[in-house]
Design an enzyme around this catalytic site. Structure first.
Site, PDB file in Angstrom:
ATOM      1  N   SER A  15     106.015  77.811 121.270  1.00  0.00           N
ATOM      2  CA  SER A  15     104.893  77.305 120.773  1.00  0.00           C
ATOM      3  C   SER A  15     104.241  76.605 121.657  1.00  0.00           C
ATOM      4  CB  SER A  15     105.689  75.874 119.975  1.00  0.00           C
ATOM      5  OG  SER A  15     104.822  74.986 119.562  1.00  0.00           O
ATOM      6  N   SER A  87     108.538  83.892 116.281  1.00  0.00           N
ATOM      7  CA  SER A  87     109.508  84.994 116.139  1.00  0.00           C
ATOM      8  C   SER A  87     110.572  85.118 117.395  1.00  0.00           C
ATOM      9  CB  SER A  87     108.997  86.302 115.751  1.00  0.00           C
ATOM     10  OG  SER A  87     107.980  86.617 116.445  1.00  0.00           O
TER      11      SER A  87
END
Length: 197
Positions: A15, A87
């Site tokens: 992120s 992912s």
């Protein structure tokens, strides 16, 4: 009308690494030249397609599996699909590669401390305080790709350079034929970056 082949471009990384930003620049460039493009952004899809899934390993894998299924359908219909999703687990990403005939993995790499500095939502801070559980990079692992087709080191290169790497690899593999010279592309990406900021 451009004759194009479908492709899934899978942006993976922590992120705040820059996945969405790079994919938006690539999308803009492809659309400007007449390509059919769809963007599957993990944050957006969590509100609809994968709503209700949590952040356990099983739920994260199911999240990726559903996104990969949609990406594969679009790719089979000659659409270039830009998937922007953390992912974190290598095994499920590799499964998506096996399930998709035309697949390009882009590792959007930035050190954890850089991602934390970029975190405008304060998610890393909440994770550090224990307010968010199973947060990738803090109390849940991120397994970096071993053999990505493209690596974008966003702490060392500009967004334009990162997007350029992706487009050049697509060109090399025969999925993208630029209609403008590289200098014009750099200028366009520079201007788009200013708009995004």
């Amino acid at each position: 009308m451009i004759e194009q082949k479908g492709l899934t471009v899978w942006f993976t990384g922590l992120s705040g690494a820059g996945k969405t930003t790079i994919s938006r620049v690539v999308e803009n460039e492809l659309r400007s030249q007449g390509y059919k493009v769809e963007v599957l952004d993990g944050d957006v899809l969590r509100q609809c397609l994968t709503k209700g899934l949590g952040y356990s390993r099983e739920d994260r894998d199911e999240n990726v599996r559903r996104i990969g299924y949609v990406a594969n359908l679009l790719t089979r219909n000659d659409v270039i699909v830009l998937v922007s999703v953390i992912s974190p687990y290598r095994q499920i990403r590799n499964q998506m590669r096996l399930d998709t005939a035309d697949f390009l993995e882009v590792y959007v790499n930035a050190p954890l401390e850089v991602c934390e500095q970029r975190d405008v939502k304060g998610l890393y801070k909440k994770a550090r305080l224990g307010e968010i559980q199973n947060f990738t990079g803090i109390d849940d692992p991120y397994e970096a790709p071993l053999f990505p087709e493209v690596t974008c080191n966003t702490h060392l290169e500009t967004i334009a350079e990162s997007a350029g790497k992706v487009l050049r690899k697509m060109e090399e593999l025969g999925y993208y034929l630029p209609l403008i010279d590289s200098h014009s592309l750099r200028f366009k990406i520079h201007n788009l970056k200013a708009i995004l900021n």
